[in-house]
Write a protein that holds these residues in place. Structure first.
Motif, short mmCIF file in Angstrom:
data_model
loop_
_atom_site.label_atom_id
_atom_site.label_comp_id
_atom_site.label_asym_id
_atom_site.label_seq_id
_atom_site.Cartn_x
_atom_site.Cartn_y
_atom_site.Cartn_z
N ASP A 61 7.48 -4.25 15.13
CA ASP A 61 6.25 -4.58 15.87
C ASP A 61 5.60 -6.11 15.60
OD1 ASP A 61 6.14 -2.43 17.67
OD2 ASP A 61 4.64 -1.34 16.78
N HIS A 62 5.04 -6.72 16.75
CA HIS A 62 4.30 -7.96 16.76
C HIS A 62 3.12 -7.96 15.58
CE1 HIS A 62 1.96 -11.43 17.92
NE2 HIS A 62 2.94 -12.11 18.03
N PRO A 63 3.00 -9.03 14.75
CA PRO A 63 1.73 -8.73 13.90
C PRO A 63 0.40 -8.61 14.74
CG PRO A 63 3.05 -10.60 13.44
CD PRO A 63 3.39 -9.83 14.75
N LEU A 64 0.22 -8.84 15.97
CA LEU A 64 -0.98 -8.55 16.64
C LEU A 64 -1.17 -7.19 16.80
CD1 LEU A 64 -3.58 -9.66 18.00
CD2 LEU A 64 -2.29 -9.90 20.00
N ILE A 65 0.04 -6.50 17.30
CA ILE A 65 0.05 -5.04 17.49
C ILE A 65 -0.19 -4.21 16.05
CG2 ILE A 65 1.57 -3.05 17.84
CD1 ILE A 65 3.30 -5.05 19.76
N LEU A 66 0.42 -4.82 14.98
CA LEU A 66 -0.03 -4.10 13.70
C LEU A 66 -1.34 -4.12 13.31
CD1 LEU A 66 3.42 -5.29 11.57
CD2 LEU A 66 2.83 -2.81 12.78
N ASP A 67 -2.06 -5.39 13.59
CA ASP A 67 -3.30 -5.67 13.38
C ASP A 67 -4.13 -4.71 14.13
OD1 ASP A 67 -2.56 -7.42 11.37
OD2 ASP A 67 -3.44 -9.18 12.72
N GLN A 68 -3.93 -4.56 15.49
CA GLN A 68 -4.77 -3.31 16.18
C GLN A 68 -4.73 -2.10 15.68
OE1 GLN A 68 -3.70 -2.51 20.48
NE2 GLN A 68 -5.83 -3.14 20.71
N VAL A 69 -3.42 -1.72 15.36
CA VAL A 69 -3.07 -0.33 14.72
C VAL A 69 -3.85 -0.26 13.44
CG1 VAL A 69 -1.54 1.27 13.90
CG2 VAL A 69 -0.98 0.17 16.04
N ASN A 70 -3.61 -0.94 12.36
CA ASN A 70 -4.11 -0.66 11.11
C ASN A 70 -5.38 -1.47 10.73
OD1 ASN A 70 -1.47 0.32 10.47
ND2 ASN A 70 -0.55 -1.90 10.23
N GLY A 71 -5.84 -2.59 11.64
CA GLY A 71 -6.98 -3.00 11.21
C GLY A 71 -6.78 -4.41 10.19
N ILE A 72 -8.02 -5.16 10.05
CA ILE A 72 -7.46 -6.44 9.34
C ILE A 72 -8.62 -6.56 8.26
CG2 ILE A 72 -6.15 -7.85 10.98
CD1 ILE A 72 -8.91 -9.33 11.52
N THR A 73 -8.51 -7.33 7.29
CA THR A 73 -9.43 -7.28 6.12
C THR A 73 -10.49 -8.37 6.69
OG1 THR A 73 -8.40 -9.54 5.07
CG2 THR A 73 -7.95 -6.93 4.24
N ALA A 74 -11.75 -8.55 6.04
CA ALA A 74 -12.63 -9.49 6.46
C ALA A 74 -12.10 -10.70 6.17
CB ALA A 74 -13.96 -9.09 5.71
N SER A 83 2.96 0.31 20.82
CA SER A 83 3.65 0.00 19.36
C SER A 83 4.50 1.32 19.18
CB SER A 83 2.45 0.20 18.47
OG SER A 83 1.93 1.34 18.40
N GLY A 84 5.05 1.13 17.90
CA GLY A 84 5.97 2.11 17.63
C GLY A 84 7.26 1.60 16.91
N LEU A 103 3.09 -9.15 25.89
CA LEU A 103 3.12 -7.71 25.19
C LEU A 103 2.58 -6.81 25.92
CD1 LEU A 103 1.21 -9.11 21.83
CD2 LEU A 103 3.42 -8.46 21.96
N ALA A 104 3.30 -5.77 25.95
CA ALA A 104 3.07 -4.59 26.89
C ALA A 104 1.58 -3.98 26.39
CB ALA A 104 4.21 -3.57 26.86
N THR A 105 0.89 -3.38 27.50
CA THR A 105 -0.28 -2.86 27.02
C THR A 105 -0.75 -1.74 28.01
OG1 THR A 105 -3.00 -3.22 26.25
CG2 THR A 105 -1.88 -4.53 28.26
#
Length: 195
Positions: free
Chosen positions: A163-176, A158-159, A139-141
């Motif tokens: 996008d890979h789920p890890l990218i989406l999680d970094q952008v949007n955050g995750i639930t507890a 991203s963009g 993954l590019a970073t």
């Protein structure tokens, strides 16, 4: 008395959650885990897959730097931190991962390691397969150097709508709840390789 102990533990988790601190009772081991999850890799996957002989002959590794040389090519890696925000929690989910850098970026990082320069940023590729997430290849970073003595922070590129789920999680955050799922998977699945 077991009910009293369970009640106390439940209240402790609730109290921690109310304070914005991540805590959960593990569904696998029944223990209470406090604090945002943090998992790391001791080496880039490129190093981990080498034989003992190849490691001795072709590689050099410390807790923060790694070089692997084969024939006329050397690959350069540094250890960094990938943060995933957890909704309603003050501290993020942390992954200690390795990224590859160009020789020029690596040399700059090593040269300024003891006195980091504010604003230094390098392009890199994540070089560990992150447990729980689908395989992504590299993954590019962007790698942001920190001047407070901490390891560099990563911001995944991203963009794209796919996008890979890890990218989406970094952008949007995750639930507890998702943070707990991932933590339980890493803690209790033999194939999860993070340490």
């Amino acid at each position: 008395m077991p009910n009293e102990q369970a009640f106390y533990a439940f209240n402790t988790v609730k109290e921690l959650e109310m304070a914005g601190i991540f805590a959960f009772r593990c569904g696998s081991c029944e223990e209470i885990h406090e604090g945002s999850p943090s998992f790391g890799f001791n080496a880039p996957d490129h190093y981990a897959c080498l034989t003992d002989e190849q490691k001795a002959v072709n590689a050099r590794i410390t807790s923060d730097l790694c070089e692997i040389t084969f024939e006329d090519q050397t690959d350069f890696f540094i250890r960094a931190v990938l943060e995933i925000p957890i909704h309603g929690v003050s501290e993020p989910f942390l992954w200690g991962v390795w990224v590859s850098l160009s020789q020029k970026s690596y040399e700059r990082y090593v040269e300024t390691y003891d006195t980091p320069v504010e604003g230094d940023c390098f392009f890199g590729w994540v070089c560990n397969a992150i447990p729980w997430y689908p395989e992504a290849g590299n993954l590019a970073t962007d790698v942001y150097v920190q001047t407070d003595g901490c390891r560099p922070l990563l911001r995944l590129h991203s963009g794209s709508t796919d996008d890979h789920p890890l990218i989406l999680d970094q952008v949007n955050g995750i639930t507890a709840a998702k943070a707990q799922q991932i933590a339980e998977f890493v803690l209790h699945t033999p194939t999860a390789t993070a340490t």
